[in-house]
Design a protein around this motif. Structure first.
Motif, short mmCIF file in Angstrom:
data_model
loop_
_atom_site.label_atom_id
_atom_site.label_comp_id
_atom_site.label_asym_id
_atom_site.label_seq_id
_atom_site.Cartn_x
_atom_site.Cartn_y
_atom_site.Cartn_z
N GLY A 117 -3.34 11.24 -60.24
CA GLY A 117 -2.14 11.14 -59.44
C GLY A 117 -2.46 11.06 -57.95
N LEU A 118 -3.39 11.93 -57.54
CA LEU A 118 -3.82 11.90 -56.14
C LEU A 118 -4.40 10.54 -55.78
CD1 LEU A 118 -5.56 15.28 -55.21
CD2 LEU A 118 -3.64 14.17 -54.09
N GLY A 119 -5.24 10.07 -56.71
CA GLY A 119 -5.87 8.77 -56.46
C GLY A 119 -4.83 7.67 -56.31
N ALA A 120 -3.87 7.67 -57.23
CA ALA A 120 -2.84 6.63 -57.18
C ALA A 120 -2.04 6.72 -55.88
CB ALA A 120 -1.93 6.77 -58.39
N ALA A 121 -1.65 7.95 -55.54
CA ALA A 121 -0.86 8.11 -54.31
C ALA A 121 -1.67 7.68 -53.10
CB ALA A 121 -0.42 9.58 -54.18
N LEU A 122 -2.91 8.06 -53.11
CA LEU A 122 -3.79 7.69 -52.00
C LEU A 122 -3.93 6.17 -51.91
CD1 LEU A 122 -5.06 9.78 -50.19
CD2 LEU A 122 -7.25 9.37 -51.31
N PHE A 128 -0.66 0.48 -48.05
CA PHE A 128 0.32 0.28 -46.98
C PHE A 128 -0.41 -0.16 -45.70
CE2 PHE A 128 4.65 0.58 -47.31
CZ PHE A 128 5.09 1.57 -48.20
N ILE A 129 -1.56 0.49 -45.45
CA ILE A 129 -2.31 0.20 -44.23
C ILE A 129 -2.98 -1.18 -44.34
CG2 ILE A 129 -4.15 1.01 -42.73
CD1 ILE A 129 -3.61 3.82 -43.87
N PRO A 145 4.80 -2.33 -54.49
CA PRO A 145 3.65 -1.78 -55.23
C PRO A 145 3.14 -0.48 -54.60
CG PRO A 145 3.31 -4.10 -54.77
CD PRO A 145 4.50 -3.67 -53.97
N GLN A 146 3.15 -0.47 -53.27
CA GLN A 146 2.63 0.74 -52.63
C GLN A 146 3.50 1.95 -52.93
OE1 GLN A 146 3.00 -2.21 -51.29
NE2 GLN A 146 1.53 -2.60 -49.62
N VAL A 147 4.82 1.74 -52.77
CA VAL A 147 5.74 2.85 -53.02
C VAL A 147 5.63 3.30 -54.48
CG1 VAL A 147 8.16 3.49 -53.24
CG2 VAL A 147 7.38 2.26 -51.22
N LEU A 151 4.73 6.93 -55.69
CA LEU A 151 5.65 7.69 -56.55
C LEU A 151 4.97 8.11 -57.86
CD1 LEU A 151 9.20 6.10 -56.36
CD2 LEU A 151 8.53 8.44 -55.88
N VAL A 152 4.39 7.09 -58.51
CA VAL A 152 3.72 7.39 -59.78
C VAL A 152 2.63 8.44 -59.56
CG1 VAL A 152 2.21 6.49 -61.57
CG2 VAL A 152 4.24 5.20 -60.91
N GLY A 153 1.91 8.24 -58.47
CA GLY A 153 0.85 9.20 -58.15
C GLY A 153 1.38 10.61 -58.02
N LEU A 154 2.48 10.72 -57.27
CA LEU A 154 3.02 12.06 -57.08
C LEU A 154 3.52 12.66 -58.40
CD1 LEU A 154 4.91 11.73 -53.66
CD2 LEU A 154 2.77 12.91 -54.16
N ILE A 155 4.17 11.81 -59.19
CA ILE A 155 4.67 12.32 -60.48
C ILE A 155 3.51 12.80 -61.36
CG2 ILE A 155 5.77 11.66 -62.65
CD1 ILE A 155 7.59 9.82 -61.02
#
Lengths: 184, 116
Positions: A117-122, A128-129, A145-147, A151-155
């Motif tokens: 999840g961390l990896g995905a969010a990161l 984004f950058i 895709p970034q959002v 989101l998926v990462g956080l979930i």
């Protein structure tokens, strides 16, 4: 008693030494009471062997004075120790089986999801950058895709935390149950 | 018959206090006296290993108190007698017992009054 039978003397010494649950002040009284019992019984014609046999082994008699034995009504069964170990052994076996399933499941989910999840969010943040990193076969609105990744990462991260909490809870319950059995 | 012997000993343990306290209520007794008295009733026959610790616990709980008395036949004897709390406890146990017995008999004999 000046001419005490050595067998009796040894019995009383062992008895007194095993009275760990009785306060030192009371210990003398307790030993004396048993001493007098032996004296009265033999005085009434019983043999020392008979009297001591009916009193039971000195250590066991002493244990009968301990508070928890008295409250539970006296565990006089010889096999009490054996049945206790059977309980502990069967508990360990069943909890081992449960653990073989539960621990890898929760642990794997927990660690995998939190890291993933961390990896995905990161990844979503990085994308984004550097929007150029986003590779997609169809046209997607900018930022989607970034959002989504964030989101998926956080979930996933959240689910992973839940799994880890559940695992910790499982261990707590297990320890509590084992302690409960050992305390018997 | 493992099951019933365990039940049996549990029941005996339960009534043992009642019997001991009743004995002491009649007159102060010393340990050996109580042991031999109870040995006369086989159903109640609890060993010395049970009676002496039980007497000690009753003393600890404040239901019994002890006093020493010289004996002609040997060493001084430690006598037990009921305290006020012990007497009250005994009376409470006694009425509980009566109620319990009649309830159990009711179930045991299905309300057949011949046996009550």
């Amino acid at each position: 008693m000046s001419e005490q039978n050595p067998v009796v003397k040894r019995y009383l010494e062992q008895f007194g030494a095993s009275l760990s649950h009785v306060s030192p002040a009371e210990r003398m009284e307790v030993v004396r009471e048993i001493e007098n019992h032996i004296a009265e019984a033999t005085g009434a014609g019983q043999s020392v062997a008979d009297v001591l046999e009916r009193l039971g082994p000195a250590e066991r008699l002493a244990k009968a004075y301990s508070a928890d034995v008295l409250i539970k009504g006296g565990a006089t069964r010889e096999n009490n120790g054996v049945s206790r170990w059977f309980t502990i052994a069967s508990l360990l076996v069943t909890s081992s089986f449960a653990s073989i399933i539960i621990v890898p499941l929760l642990g794997g989910l927990g660690i995998g999801f939190t890291l993933g999840g961390l990896g995905a969010a990161l990844g979503g943040v990085i994308a984004f950058i550097y929007p150029g990193l986003v590779v997609s076969p169809i046209d997607l609105p900018y930022g989607l895709p970034q959002v989504a990744a964030i989101l998926v990462g956080l979930i996933l991260f959240g689910l992973g935390l839940v799994a880890l909490y559940l695992l910790r809870f499982y261990f707590k319950v297990l320890v509590k149950v084992i302690r409960g059995v050992l305390a018997q | 018959m493992e099951n019933i012997s365990e039940w049996n000993s549990q029941v005996r343990r339960g009534v043992l206090e009642l019997c001991i306290l009743s004995l002491i209520e009649q007159s102060p007794r010393y340990g050996y006296e109580i042991v031999t008295e109870l040995a006369k009733a086989p159903p109640l026959a609890a060993g010395e290993g049970t009676i002496y610790p039980l007497l000690r616990r009753l003393k600890k709980d404040g239901w019994l108190e002890t006093f020493w008395q010289e004996s002609a036949a040997g060493p001084p004897r430690q006598y037990y007698r009921l305290t006020t709390a012990g007497l009250q406890g005994l009376q409470a146990m006694r009425s509980e017992w009566t109620t319990l017995v009649s309830s159990v008999n009711h179930y045991l004999y299905g309300g057949n009054t011949d046996h009550e």
